[in-house]
Design an enzyme around this catalytic site. Sequence first.
Site, mmCIF file in Angstrom:
data_model
loop_
_atom_site.group_PDB
_atom_site.id
_atom_site.type_symbol
_atom_site.label_atom_id
_atom_site.label_comp_id
_atom_site.label_asym_id
_atom_site.label_seq_id
_atom_site.Cartn_x
_atom_site.Cartn_y
_atom_site.Cartn_z
ATOM 1 N N GLY A 207 -2.024 2.123 -6.255
ATOM 2 C CA GLY A 207 -2.310 0.768 -6.232
ATOM 3 C C GLY A 207 -2.174 0.301 -4.979
ATOM 4 O O GLY A 207 -2.184 1.045 -3.736
ATOM 5 N N SER A 208 -2.033 -0.828 -4.720
ATOM 6 C CA SER A 208 -2.276 -1.788 -3.476
ATOM 7 C C SER A 208 -0.940 -1.624 -2.816
ATOM 8 O O SER A 208 0.281 -1.115 -3.438
ATOM 9 C CB SER A 208 -2.244 -3.197 -3.646
ATOM 10 O OG SER A 208 -1.182 -3.878 -4.588
ATOM 11 N N GLY A 212 3.041 -1.291 -4.244
ATOM 12 C CA GLY A 212 3.994 -0.400 -3.867
ATOM 13 C C GLY A 212 5.028 -0.947 -3.445
ATOM 14 O O GLY A 212 6.088 -0.023 -3.724
ATOM 15 N N GLU A 229 0.903 6.024 -3.952
ATOM 16 C CA GLU A 229 -0.473 6.410 -3.593
ATOM 17 C C GLU A 229 -1.114 5.007 -3.378
ATOM 18 O O GLU A 229 -1.787 4.501 -4.252
ATOM 19 C CB GLU A 229 -0.987 7.318 -4.406
ATOM 20 C CG GLU A 229 -0.403 8.769 -4.470
ATOM 21 C CD GLU A 229 -1.048 9.545 -5.663
ATOM 22 O OE1 GLU A 229 -1.964 9.248 -5.953
ATOM 23 O OE2 GLU A 229 -0.129 10.331 -6.099
ATOM 24 N N CYS A 263 -10.232 4.690 -3.251
ATOM 25 C CA CYS A 263 -9.204 4.721 -2.077
ATOM 26 C C CYS A 263 -9.693 5.412 -1.036
ATOM 27 O O CYS A 263 -9.112 4.996 0.215
ATOM 28 C CB CYS A 263 -8.056 5.152 -2.664
ATOM 29 S SG CYS A 263 -8.353 6.880 -3.622
HETATM 30 P P1 NAP Z 1 -2.672 -2.992 -7.769
HETATM 31 O O1 NAP Z 1 -2.995 -4.381 -7.865
HETATM 32 O O2 NAP Z 1 -1.591 -2.550 -6.996
HETATM 33 O O3 NAP Z 1 -2.595 -2.375 -9.211
HETATM 34 C C1 NAP Z 1 -2.311 -1.303 -9.486
HETATM 35 C C2 NAP Z 1 -1.509 -1.152 -10.759
HETATM 36 O O4 NAP Z 1 -0.195 -1.321 -10.514
HETATM 37 C C3 NAP Z 1 -2.023 -1.972 -12.054
HETATM 38 O O5 NAP Z 1 -1.595 -1.137 -13.073
HETATM 39 C C4 NAP Z 1 -1.120 -3.257 -11.845
HETATM 40 O O6 NAP Z 1 -1.022 -3.970 -12.917
HETATM 41 C C5 NAP Z 1 0.126 -2.603 -11.416
HETATM 42 N N1 NAP Z 1 1.004 -3.391 -10.533
HETATM 43 C C6 NAP Z 1 0.721 -3.968 -9.406
HETATM 44 N N2 NAP Z 1 1.572 -4.781 -8.953
HETATM 45 C C7 NAP Z 1 2.755 -4.443 -9.710
HETATM 46 C C8 NAP Z 1 4.200 -4.872 -9.914
HETATM 47 N N3 NAP Z 1 4.504 -5.597 -8.982
HETATM 48 N N4 NAP Z 1 4.879 -4.305 -11.056
HETATM 49 C C9 NAP Z 1 4.466 -3.724 -11.788
HETATM 50 N N5 NAP Z 1 2.987 -3.218 -11.908
HETATM 51 C C10 NAP Z 1 2.280 -3.490 -10.650
HETATM 52 O O7 NAP Z 1 -4.006 -2.377 -7.390
HETATM 53 P P2 NAP Z 1 -5.502 -2.452 -7.647
HETATM 54 O O8 NAP Z 1 -6.180 -3.217 -7.158
HETATM 55 O O9 NAP Z 1 -5.533 -2.204 -9.303
HETATM 56 O O10 NAP Z 1 -5.926 -0.946 -7.200
HETATM 57 C C11 NAP Z 1 -6.605 -0.896 -5.738
HETATM 58 C C12 NAP Z 1 -5.786 -0.523 -4.788
HETATM 59 O O11 NAP Z 1 -5.272 0.699 -5.163
HETATM 60 C C13 NAP Z 1 -6.383 -0.346 -3.411
HETATM 61 O O12 NAP Z 1 -5.535 -0.763 -2.578
HETATM 62 C C14 NAP Z 1 -6.739 1.109 -3.332
HETATM 63 O O13 NAP Z 1 -6.750 1.749 -2.096
HETATM 64 C C15 NAP Z 1 -5.303 1.940 -4.045
HETATM 65 N N6 NAP Z 1 -5.666 3.256 -4.515
HETATM 66 C C16 NAP Z 1 -5.150 4.231 -3.916
HETATM 67 C C17 NAP Z 1 -5.273 5.617 -4.406
HETATM 68 C C18 NAP Z 1 -4.776 6.629 -3.662
HETATM 69 O O14 NAP Z 1 -4.825 7.720 -4.182
HETATM 70 N N7 NAP Z 1 -3.924 6.393 -2.546
HETATM 71 C C19 NAP Z 1 -6.345 5.591 -5.361
HETATM 72 C C20 NAP Z 1 -6.887 4.464 -6.105
HETATM 73 C C21 NAP Z 1 -6.478 3.295 -5.675
HETATM 74 P P3 NAP Z 1 -2.005 -5.103 -13.429
HETATM 75 O O15 NAP Z 1 -3.318 -4.523 -13.252
HETATM 76 O O16 NAP Z 1 -1.411 -5.394 -14.660
HETATM 77 O O17 NAP Z 1 -1.786 -5.981 -12.152
#
Ligand code: NAP
Length: 461
Positions: A207-208, A212, A229, A263
């Site tokens: 995720g973000s 992370g 990641e 990503c």
């Molecule tokens: P996100 O807002 O960080 O959420 C990702 C996951 O983490 C969701 O299940 C979210 O739950 C959970 N989450 C976020 N903050 C949390 C916390 N403080 N405690 C517990 N769980 C938490 O990211 P996103 O908007 O879904 O995804 C987009 C990001 O992911 C982009 O930055 C992208 O580059 C990155 N990404 C990276 C990869 C890689 O392989 N490097 C692959 C795919 C995506 P909720 O939905 O319930 O908030």
Amino acid sequence: MGEIVCISPVDGREVARRKTASAPEIDVALKEARAAQAAWRKTPLAERKALALKFMDALLSLNQEVVPELALQMGRPVRYGGEFRPVEERVRTMIELADASLADIVPKPRDGFRRFVRRDPVGVVLVIAPWNYPFLTAVNTIVPAIIAGNAVILKHASQTILVGERFQQAMDKAGAPKGLFRNLVLSHDDTSKILSSSGVDHVNFTGSVEGGRSIERAAAGTFTTVGLELGGKDPAYVRADANFDYAVENLVDGAFYNSGQCCCGIERIYVHENLYGRFVEKYVDLTSRYVLGNPLDEATTLGPMAHTRFADLVRDQTAEALAKGAKAHLDPNDFPADKAGTPYLAPQVLTNVDHSMRVMVEESFGPVVGIMKVKSDEEALKLMNDSPYGLTASIWTSDIDRAEELGEQVETGTVYMNRCDYLDPSLAWTGVKDTGRGASLSELGYAALTRPKSFHLREKI
Ligand code: NAP
């Protein structure tokens, strides 16, 4: 107990509403996972691989239902047909790699001793998955974790909350032992509590960067291992010797597929000055052909972004770049579905950009790309490395040796030549800088999901 509500980016309708798991439910899930894992780790590897295969078949059999469901949850057009081809590739690869990756490591024989390193499963693995590739990103860890002898708890993104249920459905159909795999609807607070109380042994978070950081903080001091990641700002460099048409076509797709919400999507392009003018012209022409609209419509090639706030971030970055002198090559009026205050956002190609603009250095995660002219490999390298991220970088050239030389100098997790926005499950999926830590897939993915246990047995006294 709270609620998670998934609102569709397609038309604002409520797609799903789920209660978050209560404290007793979480407690039971963790206890059942631990009990199931204790038995599962003793089952033969062949049986564990067989479960992975059955799970894959069960998931693939859901494809027809899942494709429109996915479009409703996060906006990817149905014409692209789901994620199940790469899911299959990843599952099969991880099954193929399992024997070698999980075999004992045996050092040079020493007379009178039996010595080896066994790879024990870590125990209970928590997978926290994002919405942008909701099946693929979760499969990357769930499948090797199960094959390695672990139990898995899945916390899926709120935007794709139904995907977690599809995983549960497929695991149940495959005959996974009770408690071995559990999809839980979790709030951020409850996820943190699980981590800070050593409820699990390893967490994989995709995720973000901000997310992370929160996960790392929640696990601090528990010695739970953390795989991260995170985001990217992936560059492409088009050298003067590139196959021109091939590079343009692939870089358009690499930037705009999934509305740029990949990503490893292309976010910035550096083009050698000899090709630059032609490149921009053809790039803009191909991009102008996207059909922005309802993702349930077969004619749509570019869906809405998953949420209005994501589209607004891209709008802000673009507006800031234009105010600083960037040139926009596409007119949003040519995409009638584009509407302020909605997730429907026209694709945009920007030139006259530089690294003082957020659109060239911060993750956009949307349908916008900046193109800059460069004079040399050195200039391209400097610009590619001028980023807080490092997930992938692609080099477009006909000189494979030069690509390797340049690749050595790019600060990134993966270097591609004449390819982008793709993940090869035989290679480690990893990143540098703010893109994260650890690796998934490949043999190294198994290493993250196991712990070494050394056997040092003296036979002769
Ligand atoms: P996100 O807002 O960080 O959420 C990702 C996951 O983490 C969701 O299940 C979210 O739950 C959970 N989450 C976020 N903050 C949390 C916390 N403080 N405690 C517990 N769980 C938490 O990211 P996103 O908007 O879904 O995804 C987009 C990001 O992911 C982009 O930055 C992208 O580059 C990155 N990404 C990276 C990869 C890689 O392989 N490097 C692959 C795919 C995506 P909720 O939905 O319930 O908030």
